[in-house]
Design a protein around this motif. Structure first.
Motif, PDB file in Angstrom:
ATOM      1  N   TYR A  44       0.734  -1.020  -0.027  1.00 15.89           N
ATOM      2  CA  TYR A  44       0.127   0.022   0.037  1.00 15.89           C
ATOM      3  C   TYR A  44       0.690   1.192  -0.001  1.00 15.89           C
ATOM      4  N   GLU A  45       1.992   1.373   0.784  1.00 17.21           N
ATOM      5  CA  GLU A  45       2.670   2.442   0.831  1.00 17.21           C
ATOM      6  C   GLU A  45       3.442   2.809  -0.471  1.00 17.21           C
ATOM      7  N   ARG A  46       3.692   1.445  -1.340  1.00 17.72           N
ATOM      8  CA  ARG A  46       4.424   1.840  -2.611  1.00 17.72           C
ATOM      9  C   ARG A  46       3.449   2.001  -3.365  1.00 17.72           C
ATOM     10  N   LEU A  47       2.327   1.880  -3.456  1.00 15.90           N
ATOM     11  CA  LEU A  47       1.198   2.301  -4.340  1.00 15.90           C
ATOM     12  C   LEU A  47       1.115   3.737  -4.225  1.00 15.90           C
ATOM     13  N   ALA A  48       1.065   4.306  -3.288  1.00  8.55           N
ATOM     14  CA  ALA A  48       0.571   5.852  -3.225  1.00  8.55           C
ATOM     15  C   ALA A  48       1.328   6.618  -4.089  1.00  8.55           C
ATOM     16  N   PRO A  49       2.653   6.409  -4.592  1.00 14.61           N
ATOM     17  CA  PRO A  49       3.404   7.344  -5.458  1.00 14.61           C
ATOM     18  C   PRO A  49       2.739   7.214  -6.776  1.00 14.61           C
ATOM     19  N   HIS A  50       2.212   5.931  -7.178  1.00 14.91           N
ATOM     20  CA  HIS A  50       2.025   5.452  -8.430  1.00 14.91           C
ATOM     21  C   HIS A  50       0.761   6.129  -8.772  1.00 14.91           C
ATOM     22  N   LEU A  51      -0.017   6.038  -7.620  1.00 13.02           N
ATOM     23  CA  LEU A  51      -1.437   6.493  -7.825  1.00 13.02           C
ATOM     24  C   LEU A  51      -1.478   8.212  -7.890  1.00 13.02           C
ATOM     25  N   GLU A  52      -0.526   8.981  -7.206  1.00  7.73           N
ATOM     26  CA  GLU A  52      -0.288  10.360  -7.289  1.00  7.73           C
ATOM     27  C   GLU A  52       0.167  10.543  -8.831  1.00  7.73           C
ATOM     28  N   GLY A  53       1.106   9.826  -9.361  1.00  7.15           N
ATOM     29  CA  GLY A  53       1.601   9.884 -10.720  1.00  7.15           C
ATOM     30  C   GLY A  53       0.448   9.864 -12.008  1.00  7.15           C
ATOM     31  N   TRP A  54      -0.293   8.761 -11.571  1.00  2.00           N
ATOM     32  CA  TRP A  54      -1.432   8.423 -12.199  1.00  2.00           C
ATOM     33  C   TRP A  54      -2.368   9.673 -12.500  1.00  2.00           C
ATOM     34  N   LEU A  55      -2.629  10.437 -11.347  1.00  2.00           N
ATOM     35  CA  LEU A  55      -3.449  11.379 -11.267  1.00  2.00           C
ATOM     36  C   LEU A  55      -3.155  12.766 -12.101  1.00  2.00           C
ATOM     37  N   LEU A  56      -1.825  12.711 -12.260  1.00  2.00           N
ATOM     38  CA  LEU A  56      -1.293  14.119 -12.685  1.00  2.00           C
ATOM     39  C   LEU A  56      -1.852  14.556 -14.146  1.00  2.00           C
ATOM     40  N   GLN A  57      -1.980  13.373 -14.790  1.00  2.00           N
ATOM     41  CA  GLN A  57      -2.496  13.528 -16.257  1.00  2.00           C
ATOM     42  C   GLN A  57      -3.757  12.843 -16.422  1.00  2.00           C
ATOM     43  N   PRO A  58      -4.868  13.743 -16.040  1.00  2.00           N
ATOM     44  CA  PRO A  58      -6.195  12.774 -15.960  1.00  2.00           C
ATOM     45  C   PRO A  58      -6.491  12.304 -17.283  1.00  2.00           C
ATOM     46  N   ALA A  59      -6.590  13.170 -18.398  1.00  2.00           N
ATOM     47  CA  ALA A  59      -7.213  12.879 -19.686  1.00  2.00           C
ATOM     48  C   ALA A  59      -6.343  11.775 -20.385  1.00  2.00           C
ATOM     49  N   ALA A  60      -4.839  11.857 -20.069  1.00  2.00           N
ATOM     50  CA  ALA A  60      -4.016  10.771 -21.184  1.00  2.00           C
ATOM     51  C   ALA A  60      -4.400   9.370 -20.032  1.00  2.00           C
ATOM     52  N   ALA A  61      -4.611   9.846 -18.747  1.00  2.00           N
ATOM     53  CA  ALA A  61      -4.485   8.560 -18.032  1.00  2.00           C
ATOM     54  C   ALA A  61      -5.854   7.817 -18.189  1.00  2.00           C
ATOM     55  N   TRP A  62      -6.980   8.470 -18.479  1.00  2.00           N
ATOM     56  CA  TRP A  62      -8.314   7.859 -18.687  1.00  2.00           C
ATOM     57  C   TRP A  62      -8.280   7.160 -19.979  1.00  2.00           C
ATOM     58  N   ALA A  63      -7.709   7.867 -21.135  1.00  2.00           N
ATOM     59  CA  ALA A  63      -7.532   7.321 -22.446  1.00  2.00           C
ATOM     60  C   ALA A  63      -6.983   5.784 -22.406  1.00  2.00           C
ATOM     61  N   LEU A  64      -5.732   5.714 -21.547  1.00  2.00           N
ATOM     62  CA  LEU A  64      -5.051   4.686 -21.391  1.00  2.00           C
ATOM     63  C   LEU A  64      -5.740   3.641 -20.814  1.00  2.00           C
ATOM     64  N   TYR A  65      -6.476   3.925 -19.853  1.00  2.00           N
ATOM     65  CA  TYR A  65      -7.205   2.966 -18.983  1.00  2.00           C
ATOM     66  C   TYR A  65      -8.346   2.440 -19.838  1.00  2.00           C
ATOM     67  N   ARG A  66      -9.129   3.206 -20.699  1.00  2.00           N
ATOM     68  CA  ARG A  66     -10.105   2.858 -21.611  1.00  2.00           C
ATOM     69  C   ARG A  66      -9.662   2.070 -22.612  1.00  2.00           C
ATOM     70  N   GLU A  67      -8.536   2.269 -23.023  1.00  2.00           N
ATOM     71  CA  GLU A  67      -7.646   1.301 -24.035  1.00  2.00           C
ATOM     72  C   GLU A  67      -7.443   0.081 -23.486  1.00  2.00           C
ATOM     73  N   ARG A  68      -6.993  -0.078 -22.255  1.00  2.00           N
ATOM     74  CA  ARG A  68      -6.714  -1.511 -21.710  1.00  2.00           C
ATOM     75  C   ARG A  68      -8.087  -2.287 -21.689  1.00  2.00           C
ATOM     76  N   CYS A  69      -9.199  -1.548 -21.325  1.00  2.00           N
ATOM     77  CA  CYS A  69     -10.635  -2.141 -21.147  1.00  2.00           C
ATOM     78  C   CYS A  69     -10.947  -2.759 -22.475  1.00  2.00           C
ATOM     79  N   ALA A  70     -10.912  -1.787 -23.300  1.00  2.00           N
ATOM     80  CA  ALA A  70     -11.209  -2.112 -24.980  1.00  2.00           C
ATOM     81  C   ALA A  70     -10.395  -3.375 -25.374  1.00  2.00           C
ATOM     82  N   LEU A  71      -9.231  -3.583 -24.805  1.00  2.84           N
ATOM     83  CA  LEU A  71      -8.436  -4.861 -25.297  1.00  2.84           C
ATOM     84  C   LEU A  71      -8.693  -5.945 -24.387  1.00  2.84           C
ATOM     85  N   GLY A  72      -9.341  -5.776 -23.349  1.00  4.27           N
ATOM     86  CA  GLY A  72      -9.713  -6.885 -22.483  1.00  4.27           C
ATOM     87  C   GLY A  72      -8.481  -7.106 -21.515  1.00  4.27           C
ATOM     88  N   LEU A  73      -7.744  -6.219 -21.268  1.00  2.32           N
ATOM     89  CA  LEU A  73      -6.415  -6.193 -20.440  1.00  2.32           C
ATOM     90  C   LEU A  73      -6.481  -5.754 -19.052  1.00  2.32           C
TER      91      LEU A  73
END
Length: 353
Positions: A44-73
């Motif tokens: 959990y402690e090591r997760l926090a920095p990755h979550l913070e980095g992920w939230l810095l670019q919301p539009a690009a992050a959301w696009a990447l997340y949806r791409e993974r979903c579309a590919l079933g990954l």
């Protein structure tokens, strides 16, 4: 000319991959067969920095997340990051999109965990919005945050609740006996594998007896989860019930292995001599070694009671059920037990008037 990016795509992908992996590790250490709070806390402690980095670019992050979903990954860890992104950005449609991906227990728990990442002042408004949603699962999720006991008065358990939802609720709902009873009743109607996943979490609740009634029959049939259900059900089982089910185990397939697991889980030391005999039977040696660790409360490695792997070729060598258990040194263990018994007898004789 393309507009220059203000972030490095590879870094964003790394935050997603590493964050998802660490969330899954955190989940496994909380709800696995042998939870490890220290290991889970580290993830959990090591997760926090990755979550913070992920939230810095919301539009690009959301696009990447949806791409993974579309590919079933996308797995549950990625849904945790997707839900965190949607909730932090107060994007209602994005929250609904993530919820539409939810089905199994881990994904629902990921969304639940993402809610906990919000500031306390923002959790209640989201929970109230969820609680009034027509989406049954979303409504139950909101109720959990408003009332952790989930009274069930305003949102009853749906008759067609999915196994994933029931398992999620079995992890999340604790204090109220009526809800636990409803979960057990619902679980009985599930196929065996789903019944096990739901029922195992209810063994530590006020409805342990009802959960055992649903789960103990699963100990009689071979399955991928049979070992675990035996260990969970027989742990702390009362003597009369244990005796009845051990007799039934003896007539089932793979009965000797099942009985060893039951004795080890019960920590029935009176049956140790029978387990010691099984140490000398190669197909049963490793599971018998595990039972010895339970009956004597010892670590085989610390005692130096581990033997080399036997130089034989047989199917049981690669039995996946035993691969995490060492080969016990049967001679050393047996000698120790009988020496201890002899010493105890001498002490008892010396103490007689």
């Amino acid at each position: 000319m393309a507009e220059p990016l203000h972030y490095i795509p590879a870094v964003l992908e790394a935050h997603l991959d590493q964050g998802a992996f660490l969330w899954q590790q955190w989940y496994d250490e909380r709800f696995g067969e042998q939870p490890d709070a220290a290991q889970g806390g580290s993830a959990y402690e090591r997760l926090a920095p990755h979550l913070e980095g992920w939230l810095l670019q919301p539009a690009a992050a959301w696009a990447l997340y949806r791409e993974r979903c579309a590919l079933g990954l996308a797995d549950a860890g990625e849904h945790f990051l997707g839900a965190g992104l949607a909730l932090q950005g107060a994007q209602v449609e994005q929250v609904r999109t993530v919820m539409d991906e939810a089905g199994d227990c881990a994904t629902l728990m990921a969304i639940h965990d993402a809610m906990h990442q919000l500031p306390a002042s923002r959790i209640r408004p989201w929970a109230e919005r969820f609680a009034t949603a027509p989406h049954t699962t979303l409504s139950l999720l909101g109720q959990l945050f408003i009332d952790p006991a989930l009274s069930g008065r305003s949102t009853p358990l749906p008759a067609d609740a999915s196994p994933g939802l029931l398992e999620f609720l079995s992890l999340s709902v604790r204090p109220l006996q009526t809800v636990e009873a409803a979960l057990v009743e619902a679980a009985v109607r599930l196929p065996p594998a789903d019944r096990f996943r739901v029922g195992r979490h209810l063994l530590g609740t006020a409805n342990r007896g009802a959960a055992l009634a649903a789960l103990l029959p699963l100990t009689l049939e071979p399955s991928d989860y049979r070992d675990e259900v035996i260990r969970r059900c027989f742990r702390g089982l009362d003597q009369a019930t244990a005796k009845h089910w051990i007799q039934r185990l003896k007539t089932s397939d793979d009965s000797t292995r099942a009985t060893i697991l039951a004795i080890g889980s019960l920590r029935e030391k009176a049956l140790l001599p029978w387990v010691l005999q099984r140490l000398h039977e190669p197909p049963l040696a490793r599971v018998a070694g595990w039972a010895v660790t339970q009956l004597l409360n010892v670590d085989l490695a610390e005692r130096g009671w581990i033997a080399p792997e036997p130089a034989i070729e047989a199917p049981f060598i690669d039995d996946p059920r035993d691969l995490n258990w060492p080969w016990p040194d049967a001679e050393s263990i047996t000698a120790y037990v009988y020496q201890e018994r002899a010493t105890q007898q001498e002490e008892n004789l010396a103490a007689r008037p």
